[in-house]
Design a protein around this motif. Structure first.
Motif, mmCIF file in Angstrom:
data_model
loop_
_atom_site.group_PDB
_atom_site.id
_atom_site.type_symbol
_atom_site.label_atom_id
_atom_site.label_comp_id
_atom_site.label_asym_id
_atom_site.label_seq_id
_atom_site.Cartn_x
_atom_site.Cartn_y
_atom_site.Cartn_z
ATOM 1 N N LEU A 1 5.245 -4.038 1.579
ATOM 2 C CA LEU A 1 6.338 -3.409 0.809
ATOM 3 C C LEU A 1 6.965 -3.491 -0.943
ATOM 4 N N PHE B 1 1.709 0.530 0.794
ATOM 5 C CA PHE B 1 2.259 1.379 1.466
ATOM 6 C C PHE B 1 1.699 1.102 3.138
ATOM 7 N N ILE C 1 2.217 1.170 6.985
ATOM 8 C CA ILE C 1 3.210 1.710 8.315
ATOM 9 C C ILE C 1 2.685 1.344 8.903
ATOM 10 N N ARG D 1 -9.966 1.042 -0.788
ATOM 11 C CA ARG D 1 -10.392 1.679 -1.757
ATOM 12 C C ARG D 1 -9.336 3.107 -1.670
ATOM 13 N N THR D 2 -8.567 2.933 -1.362
ATOM 14 C CA THR D 2 -7.284 3.586 -0.788
ATOM 15 C C THR D 2 -5.986 3.432 -0.994
ATOM 16 N N VAL E 1 0.493 6.519 -0.798
ATOM 17 C CA VAL E 1 0.500 7.455 0.698
ATOM 18 C C VAL E 1 -0.767 7.695 1.720
ATOM 19 N N LEU E 2 -1.926 8.116 0.570
ATOM 20 C CA LEU E 2 -3.283 7.415 1.381
ATOM 21 C C LEU E 2 -2.850 6.951 2.322
ATOM 22 N N ALA F 1 -0.569 4.188 3.302
ATOM 23 C CA ALA F 1 0.217 4.486 4.287
ATOM 24 C C ALA F 1 0.302 5.559 5.876
ATOM 25 N N THR F 2 -0.658 7.149 5.340
ATOM 26 C CA THR F 2 -1.307 8.293 6.243
ATOM 27 C C THR F 2 -1.956 6.840 7.332
ATOM 28 N N VAL F 3 -3.267 6.510 6.296
ATOM 29 C CA VAL F 3 -4.316 5.536 6.778
ATOM 30 C C VAL F 3 -3.887 4.525 8.214
ATOM 31 N N ILE G 1 -0.171 4.187 9.545
ATOM 32 C CA ILE G 1 -0.243 4.860 10.909
ATOM 33 C C ILE G 1 -0.993 5.483 11.878
ATOM 34 N N GLU H 1 7.548 2.606 14.628
ATOM 35 C CA GLU H 1 7.728 1.591 13.561
ATOM 36 C C GLU H 1 9.583 2.553 12.969
ATOM 37 N N PHE I 1 11.684 0.226 9.808
ATOM 38 C CA PHE I 1 12.131 0.889 8.304
ATOM 39 C C PHE I 1 13.489 1.632 8.189
ATOM 40 N N LEU J 1 15.997 -2.644 0.605
ATOM 41 C CA LEU J 1 14.865 -3.494 0.417
ATOM 42 C C LEU J 1 14.088 -4.246 -0.831
#
Lengths: 305, 291
Positions: free
Chosen positions: A26, A31, A33, A81-82, A85-86, A88-90, A92, A205, A209, A217
């Motif tokens: 982080l 980002f 997860i 390429r990401t 927040v995207l 992070a989504t991926v 996960i 997860e 956090f 952090l």
């Protein structure tokens, strides 16, 4: 120390390694997860090394850390390429996917987990590894690469404009995160005697956090003390596996942890331990707490909008 | 061929779940840039409130369903006003972590009340089962797919035509500019979050009507599909979520039918990674202009 206290400290220190991994990823502005998954991969690799090849613990730690770091690097390259927040989504989704894949691979023990791992982890191993991790991180922060990483974590555009390669930072962030999480995973596998697919899943997860956000952090110390503190809070709520603590019984402890994290994020988004010493202003702080409970409407951080 | 069609029909029902959960998530993501991990939990909250009101308190199915949907909306409203609004909008990490905490809190609070068990859910109505030339389907499935199409197309048309919908798209495009032309962005965001929560609640009831069971941690599995659909479709695209969600449901159903259930998750994951490598903005997403 009684065996109970020792075992709680051991678990807390194991988790603190994973939380330190989360911290460094982080801090580099990535980002991610998926540290539960990286931990699990380290655990599986270390466990297999111990069971199949009967290697000593130190080697199995290395194998686990190396595998998890490698996986982290692959993830960083695939997802280059990401960002934000995207990303992070991926991460996960990848974590969840790996967990389900592990549950379906019979050679890894399927959903029962991979068991029969020798119980070599003790307080000495856990604290030794955590110490190495902490000192490593503290030293790394002072190196050229570490400073570049912190700069990129603050502002990617500015960092890029002064010639810092974001891809390099990202790879290092995921590598170090995987390394530390993998160490934690190997210790966890040798502590429980098994590693299960559910250890890798997204459901775990939030715990890391919670440790990191409550601890703070901005420094590795936050990861260490956050893990130990929150894990002890959780044990206190459980009260030695029996009976009650105040009005709560042990089924209550998870939602309390969730609430603790939400309140911490609202009241002190940077966590308890920061780079500056804590400035304690009891009056202001208690008004803020009232504000969280909806009883007092004070100065809010987003009133510029 | 019969099997193939049967798998497609079952896949449509699974895909409807993905669509109903994803359109709300993607709407909130588009409007606020918020990765709301707690979104799929609203689905679970609605079903458990429905279960409590309809079965344990004996208020009947209709009141239970209304209470379930209202509860999802209420939790969404609380999430917005008590948590999201209190956090600096520029701290993406804090916003995300707060919703993660809310998700953990909701799951474990509900789990405590039901002793961490999977509960049976009474059907909303008595499903009839049809058997047309060896194809099996039920009224529950038809209602699920039908309502999904109505809700998704309705939402997309509402965003396109209604005043509030247009404002919402404006906020989604550029929050700062929307604020400059005196759009009440907070109100729009609140509407988006509550609307999304209500849709998730409706989705929960309709899906529980076909699966007839619910578990406090169901959101962990649903979230994964929700993220996959949202990313492949392009985050913020409601139409894309409808197409991709139904498609993913059918593909998964075919994969499970022909190759076995262990490959189910790999499809969504693989599609997501490929899309991110080739077209990071998603199949239906607009390319974001930076600067």
């Amino acid at each position: 120390m009684t065996p109970y206290v020792q075992s709680v400290f051991t678990t807390a220190l194991i988790y603190s390694l994973v939380t330190m991994g989360l911290y460094i990823t982080l801090a580099s502005g990535q980002f991610s997860i998926a540290h539960g998954m990286l931990m699990g991969i380290g655990g599986y690799a270390g466990g297999i090394a111990s069971v199949q090849f009967r290697v000593p613990m130190i080697l199995s730690l290395m194998v686990g850390a190396f595998t998890a770091a490698l996986f982290g690097v692959v993830m960083a390259l695939v997802l280059r390429r990401t960002s934000g927040v995207l990303l992070a989504t991926v991460t996960i989704a990848i974590g969840q996917g790996v967990s389900l894949t592990a549950a379906n691979l019979n050679s890894l023990g399927g959903s029962q987990g991979y068991f029969g791992i020798p119980l070599t982890t003790n307080l000495a191993w856990a604290s030794g590894t955590a110490l190495v991790g902490l000192v490593g991180l503290l030293v790394f922060r002072k190196t050229r690469l570490g400073l570049a990483m912190l700069a990129a974590g603050r502002d990617e555009t500015v960092a890029q404009s002064i010639g810092i390669s974001i891809l390099k930072i990202r790879i290092w962030g995921f590598l170090l995160g995987g390394l530390l999480a993998g160490l934690g995973g190997v210790l966890l596998a040798h502590n429980n005697g098994l590693i299960e697919p559910s250890d890798l899943s997204f459901a775990n997860e939030p715990l890391f956090f919670i440790f990191l956000m409550v601890g703070g952090l901005e420094t590795p110390w936050g990861a260490l003390f956050g893990s130990i503190g929150v894990w002890w809070l959780q044990e206190l709520l459980r009260f030695g596996n029996s009976g009650q603590f105040l009005i709560f019984d042990q089924a209550d402890r998870y939602w309390i942890l969730g609430l603790v994290m939400v309140i911490t994020v609202i009241v002190r988004p940077q966590g308890i331990l920061t780079r500056k010493p804590i400035v304690w202003n009891p009056t202001r702080r208690s008004f803020q707490l009232l504000g969280v409970l909806g009883l007092f409407r004070g100065r809010r951080s987003d009133n510029t909008s | 061929m019969t099997y193939f069609t049967q798998f497609l029909i079952d896949g449509l029902a699974i895909g409807s779940l993905y669509v109903l959960v994803t359109i709300g998530f993607t709407l909130v993501f588009g409007v606020m840039g918020l990765l709301n991990v707690a979104h799929a939990d609203l689905y679970m909250v609605a079903v458990f409130v429905f279960l409590g009101v309809a079965q344990d308190l004996h208020f009947g199915i209709v009141l239970g369903a209304i209470a379930g949907i209202a509860a999802a909306g209420l939790v969404g409203a609380l999430l917005f006003w008590q948590v999201i609004r209190r956090i600096d909008r520029n701290r993406t990490l804090s916003m995300f972590v707060a919703t993660l905490g809310v998700s953990y809190f909701l799951e474990n609070l509900v789990a405590k009340f039901v002793q961490f068990r999977t509960e049976a859910v009474p059907p909303l109505f008595q499903s009839k089962f049809y058997d047309v030339s060896n194809l099996h389907f039920s009224t529950g499935q038809i209602v699920l797919v039908g309502s999904t199409l109505i809700i998704a197309v309705g939402l997309s048309q509402w965003l396109r035509r209604s005043n509030t919908g247009k404002l919402m798209r404006a906020v989604s495009e550029n929050t700062h500019l929307a604020e400059l032309v005196a759009i009440d962005t907070v109100r729009i965001m609140a509407i988006a979050v509550i609307l999304a929560s209500v849709i998730a609640g409706i989705g929960g009831l309709l899906v529980a009507n076909t699966t007839l069971s619910v578990n406090p941690f169901v959101a962990n599995d649903v979230s994964l599909k929700m993220f996959a659909v949202a990313v492949v479709a392009g985050v913020g695209s409601v139409d894309g979520a409808l197409v991709v969600g139904l498609f993913l449901g059918m593909i998964e159903s075919l994969t499970v039918g022909y190759f076995g259930s262990q490959w189910e998750t790999v499809i969504g994951l693989g599609a997501m990674i490929i899309v991110l490598l080739v077209r990071p903005q998603g199949l239906f997403g607009k390319r974001l202009r930076v600067g």
